[in-house]
Write a protein that holds these residues in place. Structure first.
Motif, PDB file in Angstrom:
ATOM      1  N   GLY A   8      84.140  47.966  52.059  1.00  0.00           N
ATOM      2  CA  GLY A   8      85.565  48.302  51.924  1.00  0.00           C
ATOM      3  C   GLY A   8      86.334  47.008  51.986  1.00  0.00           C
ATOM      4  O   GLY A   8      86.153  46.128  51.136  1.00  0.00           O
ATOM      5  N   THR A   9      87.170  46.871  53.008  1.00  0.00           N
ATOM      6  CA  THR A   9      87.828  45.574  53.193  1.00  0.00           C
ATOM      7  C   THR A   9      87.274  44.854  54.407  1.00  0.00           C
ATOM      8  O   THR A   9      87.730  43.780  54.748  1.00  0.00           O
ATOM      9  N   GLN A  42      81.329  47.587  46.365  1.00  0.00           N
ATOM     10  CA  GLN A  42      82.195  48.112  47.434  1.00  0.00           C
ATOM     11  C   GLN A  42      81.455  48.492  48.713  1.00  0.00           C
ATOM     12  O   GLN A  42      81.766  48.008  49.789  1.00  0.00           O
ATOM     13  N   TYR A  43      80.512  49.416  48.573  1.00  0.00           N
ATOM     14  CA  TYR A  43      79.733  49.867  49.731  1.00  0.00           C
ATOM     15  C   TYR A  43      78.261  49.870  49.361  1.00  0.00           C
ATOM     16  O   TYR A  43      77.759  50.807  48.770  1.00  0.00           O
TER      17      TYR A  43
END
Ligand SMILES: Cc1cc2nc3c(=O)[nH]c(=O)nc-3n(C[C@H](O)[C@H](O)[C@H](O)COP(=O)(O)OP(=O)(O)OC[C@H]3O[C@@H](n4cnc5c(N)ncnc54)[C@H](O)[C@@H]3O)c2cc1C
Ligand code: SF4
Ligand code: SF4
Ligand code: FES
Lengths: 148, 663
Positions: free
Chosen positions: B12-13, B41-42
């Motif tokens: 994510g971030t 992203q993941y």
């Protein structure tokens, strides 16, 4: 190692962490967002007693400015006795390194448990500062290994 | 040359906010041997794992580096993914760029630089990885539960229910733990004995459960599935198999001046005793420190009155050895010692008591048969002051830094019970905060305040001074009204902090499990693995892991049982393949490694070698038993010839990491 006129000296610190306590302690300081400098790079080992003095010499030869070894508290080693070997072995190694001109403050053994995230971060901050004060390691660094 | 794939996760971030993941992927793509370098992203999600799997197949990868969270989190996830794509799971390495990079650094430029270096170290290591296959080792189908409080009892019952044999080792003469001493329980106010004693009896009657009371664990060897434990059955000077628990000896014993620990020393017991009427096992125990026969050789009354002939003054400690597949720790807690708290006059005044002592004072089986009387003069107290957080949430060295969690609730319980039974008694509670997060807990506390008119005062008690007229002067501050108070109390009750049992620390050393700085056992993961210790095969149950009330203790006890059962149903478990091995050509048989191995995994074999002149010679060389080796690596450093090495953490792999970091 970088030395720059307008930037302060950034020491390169290699930290060996045993998998069961100190690596987990380092993870915990991450989970708790406790800062310590990027200078510190961690290598995971199963137990502090896995760290061969050769690894530490190699790090200094390759230009590390400080090496710290973290393990479980005495009595708490996952393998019951590993950190006792570490303690004795590193006492000898560090005094030999001192004799060779690698100051005591460049080497350190610290016991950090899996629950001591704060201690891990504090130790790394302190240690980095201590090494920063000493300046670059020139004694054991093999200049042939230095990156251009 | 390996064909390596690098996979950089944004989390994510969590990572992407402080580490420029694209730059990391790009930089690592130029490392030797790296044929594909991607970010996502993941990475741990199903699609992330598919990305890894597809890349392995598509690019014929021989090694994988995932730059993500700690290997303690998802190493297994990615190992499984690799295996599913046909790659040996030990060809996967993780670069920890979350816990050890993005979460602790703020500056994107330096954090990204560090992430690249950590990635390079992982790539350098994976170049030297070799496929490993895990062996198997059998599981002993028996569990050991250490501690026979409600936690240990519940765990044992659940494991027995699943059909496995289980032994409870309890250091006291009876099981039951603290719950056996409690009178009523919050938040329902049902009687502790009524819900506990049936469980104690059930445990003693269950064909799968063996109770070793008055026993201690003295040695633990082995590893998951295969522990060998030595249990010391302390001499109780009564033959357990013969004693019927009739209690005649306890009545006839002339030595009746022994402080009764079950009643917190508030009354006396005899030198031969059964802790309480519902004790399990209901067997007498002789206390050799007080027994006149033992001390002077004159008496022998108990042996004369015992019709079962169970008394044996010459009984010795007995040691038994047993194999277990799983061990559950349930050693519970104790209230802290209040010697250092002079300000509360605990040692000077008998009417200043701890909450656990109050439980006994109010208990129908307690010293006063359930009538609440002052210990000093046996009169009825009209004013009682409760002091909260004695030694809890303390920054100084006297107390504990944590919240003991149960005190707010049991004090509300005590206050309510007293007001219910003795409406003429006024009750004051001094608190710092009232903490009641639990099902029906806040309702319970509010009932104490609203329905029972308990005076809750936010403030600290400064000093407790016993007066000559028998009253106790309590000097305190009311923080909300901002005034100093003096209360003439008849009794003061201290909610003492709780701490792990003192025997827990040496036990943790034997079990090679971790503890936190307060000596509570540390769970393998604070959120996702709350009942396992980091040591495989050792599980945690009850208050030994942290302060807990009974519902939480029982929930954790059953959870620990489920985990233990999950292990016991297996016939064999896969071993850790990261074990040591010696290079027979280099080994000179010096025995250095054997001496440092904590598990005795190294033996020596005679091996024939062909010599250059075509003759053969027999040499003694080290041989590691991979089923016994736990992979600590002690031997690798002790070996003077460099013959011993460790799979997964080999000399060359660690050197390569050092080089990559220092480059
Ligand atoms: C004053 C007071 C009032 C309370 N009131 C309530 C209440 O009303 N409601 C509620 O839900 N909770 C209450 N509690 C909390 C409750 O007592 C605990 O939640 C519960 O007892 C925890 O159980 P346990 O089995 O984990 O620990 P314990 O009850 O402490 O049991 C541990 C057992 O292990 C044994 N042991 C320890 N070390 C070893 C060793 N090395 N070898 C062998 N055996 C060992 C001990 O002898 C003991 O029998 C109260 C607590 C106190 C102090
Ligand atoms: S790594 Fe070596 S010392 Fe450690 S358990 Fe295995 S054989 Fe024994
Ligand atoms: S220490 Fe090394 S050389 Fe000595 S027996 Fe063990 S493996 Fe062989
Ligand atoms: S496992 Fe941490 S020092 Fe041995």
């Amino acid at each position: 190692m970088q030395v720059n006129d307008n930037k302060e000296f950034q020491p390169l610190i290699v930290a060996f962490c045993c998998n069961w306590c100190s690596y987990a302690g380092a993870d915990l300081s991450g989970t708790n967002r406790l800062n310590y400098p990027t200078n510190v790079k961690i290598i995971r080992v199963p137990c502090s007693c896995r760290v061969n003095p050769m690894f530490i010499l190699r790090a200094f030869q390759r230009g590390a400015d400080g090496v710290i070894l973290c393990g479980c508290h005495p009595g708490d080693c996952h393998y019951t006795s590993g950190n006792y070997f570490t303690r004795r072995r590193m006492t000898l190694l560090f005094s030999m390194l001192d004799f060779l001109g690698i100051e005591r403050d460049r080497t350190r053994v610290e016991w950090v448990s899996a629950a001591e995230g704060a201690k891990f971060a504090a130790t790394m901050n302190e240690f980095t500062e201590a090494v920063r004060k000493l300046g670059p390691n020139r004694r054991l660094e093999d200049l042939r290994c230095r990156k251009q | 040359m390996q064909r390596i794939g690098v996979f950089v996760c944004h989390c994510g971030t969590n990572i992407a906010a402080t580490v420029d993941v694209k730059t990391v992927a790009e930089a690592l793509g130029h490392e030797p041997g790296v044929v594909i370098s991607q970010d996502y992203q993941y990475m741990c999600s199903e699609s992330g794992q598919n990305l890894v799997k597809n890349a392995i197949k598509e690019h014929n990868l021989t090694g994988v580096v995932v730059c993500s969270c700690s290997p303690r989190m998802h190493e297994n996830t990615f190992r499984k993914a690799a295996a599913a794509a046909g790659l040996n799971s030990y060809m996967v390495e993780i670069a920890n760029i979350r816990e050890q990079c993005s979460w602790i650094h703020k500056d994107i430029a330096t954090a990204t630089e560090k992430a690249i270096i950590l990635g390079k170290a992982a790539v350098a290591k994976v170049h030297l990885n070799a496929p490993l296959t895990a062996g198997e080792s059998p599981v002993a189908k028996r569990a050991l539960v250490i501690g026979g409080g409600i936690a240990g009892i519940q765990t044992a019952l659940d494991i027995a229910e699943a059909g496995f044999d289980v032994d409870i080792v309890e250091k006291n003469p009876t099981i039951g733990g603290k719950m056996a001493q409690i009178d009523k329980t919050f938040p329902t106010l049902d009687c502790a004995a009524c819900i506990l004693t049936p469980k104690m009896v059930e445990a003693s009657q269950n064909e799968h459960i063996t109770i070793h009371s008055f026993s201690e664990v003295t040695d633990v060897k082995g590893f998951v599935g295969n522990f060998t434990v030595t249990i010391k059955k302390k001499a109780r000077f009564v033959d357990e198999t013969k004693c019927t628990g009739c209690g005649l000896c306890t009545e006839k014993c002339p030595m009746k001046k022994v402080p009764n620990e079950f009643n917190m020393g508030l009354d006396n017991r005899s030198a031969i005793y059964i802790p309480f009427a519902q004790a399990v096992p209901k067997v007498a125990t002789i206390d050799p420190n007080y027994c006149m026969m033992m001390k002077t050789g004159k008496c022998g009354v108990c042996s004369k009155v015992c019709s079962a002939g169970a008394i044996d003054y010459k009984q010795q400690d007995k040691f038994i050895e047993q194999k277990y597949g799983a061990i559950v720790v349930a050693t519970g807690f104790n209230p802290i010692n209040l010697d250092k708290y002079d300000e509360f006059a605990y040692n000077q005044c008998p009417d200043v008591v701890t909450s656990l002592e109050l439980e006994r004072l109010m208990n129908a089986a307690g010293p006063n048969g359930g009538t609440l009387l002052r210990p000093s003069d046996k009169t009825h107290p009209h004013k009682i002051v409760f002091v909260q957080c004695v030694g809890s949430r303390c920054d100084d060295s006297k107390g504990k830094p944590y919240c003991s969690k149960i005190c707010c609730m049991y004090t509300a319980k005590h206050a309510m019970l007293i007001r219910e039974k003795y409406p003429d008694t006024e009750v004051y509670v001094f608190y710092i905060d009232v903490r009641t997060p639990g099902k029906n807990f806040d309702e319970f506390y509010r009932r104490a305040v609203e329905q029972y008119n308990v005076h809750y005062i936010k403030g600290m008690v400064g000093k407790v001074t016993p007066r000559s007229d028998g009253k106790i002067d309590v000097q305190a501050s009311d923080l909300l009204a901002n005034e100093q108070l003096h209360i003439d109390a008849d009794m003061v009750v201290l909610a003492a902090a709780i701490e792990p049992d003192k025997t827990a620390r040496p036990l943790a050393t034997m079990l090679t499990t971790q503890m936190d700085t307060n000596d509570f056992f540390t769970e393998a993961h604070p959120k996702l693995r709350p009942v396992e210790s980091a040591t495989a095969g050792i599980f945690l149950s009850g208050a030994c892991q942290g302060p807990k009330d009974i519902p939480e203790t029982v929930a954790q006890a059953s959870a620990a049982a489920a985990k233990a059962i999950g292990l016991l149903v297996k016939n064999s478990i896969t071993c850790n393949p990261c074990v040591a091995h010696s290079n027979e050509l280099m080994c000179n048989g010096c025995s250095s490694c054997e001496k440092v191995c904590p598990y005795g995994a190294i033996t020596y074999i005679d091996k024939e070698f062909r010599m250059p002149d075509r003759t053969t010679a027999v040499r003694r060389v080290a041989n590691v038993n991979p089923a016994v080796c736990q992979g600590c690596g002690a031997c690798t450093v002790a070996c003077p010839s460099g013959a011993m090495d460790l799979n997964g953490f080999s000399n060359s792999q660690i050197m390569a990491e050092v080089d990559a970091i220092c480059k």
